[in-house]
Motif scaffolding. Structure first.
Motif, PDB file in Angstrom:
ATOM      1  N   GLY A  24       0.827  -1.144   0.000  1.00  0.00           N
ATOM      2  CA  GLY A  24       0.000   0.000   0.000  1.00  0.00           C
ATOM      3  C   GLY A  24       0.877   1.214   0.000  1.00  0.00           C
ATOM      4  O   GLY A  24       2.031   1.257  -0.262  1.00  0.00           O
ATOM      5  N   ASP A  25       0.450   2.125   0.325  1.00  0.00           N
ATOM      6  CA  ASP A  25       1.148   3.377   0.240  1.00  0.00           C
ATOM      7  C   ASP A  25       0.526   4.376   1.183  1.00  0.00           C
ATOM      8  O   ASP A  25      -0.623   4.277   1.545  1.00  0.00           O
ATOM      9  CB  ASP A  25       1.087   3.911  -1.198  1.00  0.00           C
ATOM     10  N   SER A  26       1.307   5.343   1.567  1.00  0.00           N
ATOM     11  CA  SER A  26       0.769   6.468   2.309  1.00  0.00           C
ATOM     12  C   SER A  26       0.774   7.656   1.380  1.00  0.00           C
ATOM     13  O   SER A  26       1.426   7.670   0.358  1.00  0.00           O
ATOM     14  CB  SER A  26       1.660   6.772   3.518  1.00  0.00           C
ATOM     15  N   GLY A  27       0.074   8.668   1.762  1.00  0.00           N
ATOM     16  CA  GLY A  27       0.071   9.864   0.943  1.00  0.00           C
ATOM     17  C   GLY A  27       1.430  10.505   0.902  1.00  0.00           C
ATOM     18  O   GLY A  27       1.722  11.293   0.027  1.00  0.00           O
ATOM     19  N   ASP A  28       2.288  10.160   1.856  1.00  0.00           N
ATOM     20  CA  ASP A  28       3.588  10.819   1.934  1.00  0.00           C
ATOM     21  C   ASP A  28       4.576  10.278   0.911  1.00  0.00           C
ATOM     22  O   ASP A  28       5.365  11.002   0.359  1.00  0.00           O
ATOM     23  CB  ASP A  28       4.174  10.644   3.343  1.00  0.00           C
ATOM     24  N   SER A  29       4.572   8.972   0.705  1.00  0.00           N
ATOM     25  CA  SER A  29       5.558   8.425  -0.225  1.00  0.00           C
ATOM     26  C   SER A  29       4.938   8.098  -1.562  1.00  0.00           C
ATOM     27  O   SER A  29       5.614   7.738  -2.505  1.00  0.00           O
ATOM     28  CB  SER A  29       6.219   7.189   0.377  1.00  0.00           C
ATOM     29  N   TRP A 152      13.002   1.220   9.721  1.00  0.00           N
ATOM     30  CA  TRP A 152      12.060   2.009  10.519  1.00  0.00           C
ATOM     31  C   TRP A 152      12.796   3.066  11.329  1.00  0.00           C
ATOM     32  O   TRP A 152      12.550   4.253  11.190  1.00  0.00           O
ATOM     33  CB  TRP A 152      11.247   1.088  11.435  1.00  0.00           C
ATOM     34  N   TYR A 153      13.718   2.640  12.159  1.00  0.00           N
ATOM     35  CA  TYR A 153      14.468   3.629  12.935  1.00  0.00           C
ATOM     36  C   TYR A 153      15.839   3.073  13.275  1.00  0.00           C
ATOM     37  O   TYR A 153      16.068   1.863  13.204  1.00  0.00           O
ATOM     38  CB  TYR A 153      13.722   4.031  14.209  1.00  0.00           C
ATOM     39  N   MET A 338       3.987   3.883   8.412  1.00  0.00           N
ATOM     40  CA  MET A 338       4.734   4.043   9.662  1.00  0.00           C
ATOM     41  C   MET A 338       6.183   4.458   9.453  1.00  0.00           C
ATOM     42  O   MET A 338       6.802   5.046  10.356  1.00  0.00           O
ATOM     43  CB  MET A 338       4.698   2.738  10.460  1.00  0.00           C
ATOM     44  N   THR A 339       6.747   4.152   8.306  1.00  0.00           N
ATOM     45  CA  THR A 339       8.192   4.338   8.118  1.00  0.00           C
ATOM     46  C   THR A 339       8.562   5.518   7.238  1.00  0.00           C
ATOM     47  O   THR A 339       9.750   5.800   7.062  1.00  0.00           O
ATOM     48  CB  THR A 339       8.821   3.069   7.508  1.00  0.00           C
ATOM     49  N   THR A 340       7.588   6.205   6.675  1.00  0.00           N
ATOM     50  CA  THR A 340       7.883   7.345   5.806  1.00  0.00           C
ATOM     51  C   THR A 340       7.027   8.542   6.221  1.00  0.00           C
ATOM     52  O   THR A 340       6.030   8.402   6.926  1.00  0.00           O
ATOM     53  CB  THR A 340       7.606   7.022   4.328  1.00  0.00           C
ATOM     54  N   GLY A 341       7.437   9.712   5.773  1.00  0.00           N
ATOM     55  CA  GLY A 341       6.628  10.901   5.941  1.00  0.00           C
ATOM     56  C   GLY A 341       6.375  11.293   7.385  1.00  0.00           C
ATOM     57  O   GLY A 341       7.228  11.191   8.263  1.00  0.00           O
ATOM     58  N   TRP A 347       7.758   9.615  15.063  1.00  0.00           N
ATOM     59  CA  TRP A 347       8.381   8.571  15.876  1.00  0.00           C
ATOM     60  C   TRP A 347       9.789   8.984  16.298  1.00  0.00           C
ATOM     61  O   TRP A 347      10.188   8.790  17.449  1.00  0.00           O
ATOM     62  CB  TRP A 347       8.409   7.255  15.106  1.00  0.00           C
ATOM     63  N   ALA A 348      10.539   9.555  15.365  1.00  0.00           N
ATOM     64  CA  ALA A 348      11.897   9.992  15.685  1.00  0.00           C
ATOM     65  C   ALA A 348      11.885  11.086  16.751  1.00  0.00           C
ATOM     66  O   ALA A 348      12.694  11.074  17.685  1.00  0.00           O
ATOM     67  CB  ALA A 348      12.594  10.492  14.416  1.00  0.00           C
ATOM     68  N   ASP A 349      10.963  12.023  16.622  1.00  0.00           N
ATOM     69  CA  ASP A 349      10.882  13.113  17.591  1.00  0.00           C
ATOM     70  C   ASP A 349      10.562  12.595  18.989  1.00  0.00           C
ATOM     71  O   ASP A 349      11.096  13.083  19.988  1.00  0.00           O
ATOM     72  CB  ASP A 349       9.806  14.129  17.170  1.00  0.00           C
ATOM     73  N   GLU A 350       9.686  11.607  19.063  1.00  0.00           N
ATOM     74  CA  GLU A 350       9.232  11.125  20.360  1.00  0.00           C
ATOM     75  C   GLU A 350      10.227  10.182  21.035  1.00  0.00           C
ATOM     76  O   GLU A 350      10.220  10.055  22.264  1.00  0.00           O
ATOM     77  CB  GLU A 350       7.880  10.413  20.204  1.00  0.00           C
ATOM     78  N   THR A 351      11.060   9.526  20.257  1.00  0.00           N
ATOM     79  CA  THR A 351      11.931   8.494  20.821  1.00  0.00           C
ATOM     80  C   THR A 351      13.394   8.888  20.932  1.00  0.00           C
ATOM     81  O   THR A 351      14.139   8.304  21.729  1.00  0.00           O
ATOM     82  CB  THR A 351      11.866   7.211  19.972  1.00  0.00           C
ATOM     83  N   GLY A 352      13.850   9.831  20.106  1.00  0.00           N
ATOM     84  CA  GLY A 352      15.270  10.143  20.072  1.00  0.00           C
ATOM     85  C   GLY A 352      16.048   9.270  19.122  1.00  0.00           C
ATOM     86  O   GLY A 352      17.264   9.385  19.001  1.00  0.00           O
ATOM     87  N   TYR A 353      15.360   8.363  18.420  1.00  0.00           N
ATOM     88  CA  TYR A 353      16.008   7.568  17.374  1.00  0.00           C
ATOM     89  C   TYR A 353      16.052   8.362  16.076  1.00  0.00           C
ATOM     90  O   TYR A 353      15.409   9.406  15.937  1.00  0.00           O
ATOM     91  CB  TYR A 353      15.245   6.259  17.136  1.00  0.00           C
ATOM     92  N   PHE A 354      16.793   7.847  15.102  1.00  0.00           N
ATOM     93  CA  PHE A 354      16.825   8.440  13.780  1.00  0.00           C
ATOM     94  C   PHE A 354      15.881   7.673  12.858  1.00  0.00           C
ATOM     95  O   PHE A 354      15.774   6.451  12.970  1.00  0.00           O
ATOM     96  CB  PHE A 354      18.245   8.407  13.197  1.00  0.00           C
ATOM     97  N   PRO A 355      15.227   8.363  11.929  1.00  0.00           N
ATOM     98  CA  PRO A 355      14.333   7.678  10.994  1.00  0.00           C
ATOM     99  C   PRO A 355      15.117   6.769  10.041  1.00  0.00           C
ATOM    100  O   PRO A 355      16.331   6.898   9.889  1.00  0.00           O
ATOM    101  CB  PRO A 355      13.673   8.824  10.217  1.00  0.00           C
ATOM    102  N   GLY A 356      14.380   5.853   9.398  1.00  0.00           N
ATOM    103  CA  GLY A 356      14.998   4.937   8.450  1.00  0.00           C
ATOM    104  C   GLY A 356      15.044   5.463   7.036  1.00  0.00           C
ATOM    105  O   GLY A 356      15.568   4.789   6.145  1.00  0.00           O
TER     106      GLY A 356
END
Length: 432
Positions: A24-29, A152-153, A338-341, A347-356
């Protein structure tokens, strides 16, 4: 095959970023038509144990996905400590979820077991997505030339130090191995109650930056045969330097011989440690546990032997689709969401991880925050992976590297003997 299976992460960013931070796809990617999810439910396992409370985030994802596709999502949180055994049991019984978070060292193992769906066709159908993947996570998610884990991250370890103590003693963040020793000696003299640089004996990923920083390798692949190089002259030099911080310079303690990373972090939080290797996800946790350390922390990349950046294990997670799913297209749509856009950035902002994905990393890479920028530089210029093979899980289960470290720190073996024994065991395990 060249030593480090994973090349240093290359994100194609400008040199100025060197000053900046596990179907599927999200509107972001934006690919084409999404799958019809009316009346369908996806079961998703998300790991818990080191991640922050993700309930609100996952509820938001589920609501957005249902609005977009009509499908419901049932998220189940699984403790990291129990997850591997649960995966193995569910794979054997054919009861795997549609999607699960898989640690970067597990994805190849589960792909080798035939439990995962390759996702190359989905990724390549999304305009520009393939080129947007963080290279290190993409490589770690690839097995037998097929991609089984959507990045993901990610997180990476660098040096965290007590900036207030460094300022008090007129010290700068270490840029070489000699700088670490010099700073440690100054701290030891001025603050004998504080360990300058503890060496935890039960923390595998703390070891490899010193191996790589000296030009050594964990293991290399020649054809179908793995050979551990922990006993090479270069690797021995790095391990000698690292263990000398404890055994020669006295920057650690006897108790640290059995410490895990969490024990090291707890000691830092308690104010008993001046320098340590720790992850990009820990500064917030440290400050939450001890608010008195606000404004007293610093971070720096891990120096190599000659002053360059020593590679550090790029850990993190993929989202993988299991081959038992009856809704592969719908599953990919959720993975993509979940992994784009927007959700990748959130997720990155809330966890301190870097996005994938690189496009979601712009804020982190441009950051001048002293507790973000060094981790970004470490990730961009010095992110590396353990050997990408299903058998590396056996090495970790056997605790080959940890046992090596503990034998040196406890004085049972010298570096030469310990590394030779570890290399022999690792080679055997990697070729089972």
């Amino acid at each position: 095959m060249k030593k480090r299976i994973l090349p240093l992460v290359a994100l194609g960013v400008t040199a100025t970023l060197g000053l900046a931070a596990c179907a599927g796809d999200s509107g972001d990617s934006g690919s084409g038509d999404g799958a019809d999810g009316e009346g369908k439910t996806l079961n998703v396992w998300i790991m818990q144990g080191t991640n922050p409370d993700s309930t609100a985030f996952l509820d938001e994802v589920a609501a957005a996905f249902e609005e977009e596709t009509g499908a419901k999502v049932e998220f189940e949180e699984v403790q990291w400590a129990d997850a591997h055994d649960r995966f193995v049991t569910s794979i054997a019984g054919g009861t795997t979820p549609d999607i699960a978070e898989t640690g970067t060292t597990w994805t190849a193992e589960f792909a080798d077991a035939g439990a995962l769906l390759p996702i190359d066709e989905y990724v390549d159908a999304e305009d520009g997505l393939r080129d947007d993947l963080v290279e290190g996570l993409e490589v770690a998610g690839t097995y037998d030339e097929e991609l089984y884990g959507m990045p993901w991250y990610a997180g990476v370890r660098s040096i965290i130090y007590r900036a207030d103590i460094f300022e008090e003693l007129g010290l700068e963040a270490p840029k070489t191995w000699d700088d670490i020793v010099t700073a440690g000696e100054a701290i030891k003299a001025a603050h004998p109650e504080i360990m300058p640089f503890p060496v935890p004996g039960d923390a595998e990923f703390q070891v490899y930056p010193w191996v790589w920083g000296a030009g050594g390798e964990i293991a290399t692949l020649d054809g179908d045969t793995w050979t551990s190089e922990l006993d090479s002259a270069e690797s021995q030099e790095g391990i000698q330097f690292y263990t000398d911080l404890a055994t020669k310079h006295g920057f650690s303690s006897a108790g640290a011989t059995t410490w895990k990373e969490t024990d090291l972090r707890d000691a830092f939080v308690a104010g008993n440690v001046a320098m340590m290797l720790s992850g990009s996800w820990t500064p917030n946790a440290i400050l939450e546990a001890n608010p008195d350390l606000e404004g007293k922390l610093g971070a720096a990349v891990i120096p190599g032997k000659d002053g360059d950046i020593a590679p550090s294990v790029l850990g993190g997670s993929h989202l993988s689709i299991f081959n038992t799913t009856e809704n592969a297209d719908l599953a990919w749509q959720l993975v993509d969401l979940m992994t784009t856009g927007e959700f990748a950035e959130k997720w990155a902002d809330e966890t301190g991880y870097f996005p994938g994905v690189q496009s979601a990393m712009e804020e982190a890479l441009a950051s001048t925050d002293p507790l973000v920028a060094p981790f970004a530089q470490q990730m961009v210029e010095g992110g590396a992976s353990v050997p990408v093979t299903p058998n590396f899980g056996a090495v970790q289960a056997k605790k080959t590297t940890n046992a090596m470290m503990q034998s040196i720190l406890s004085g049972q073996k010298d570096v030469e003997t310990a590394t030779k024994d570890a290399a022999t065991e690792m080679t055997e395990l990697l070729n089972q």
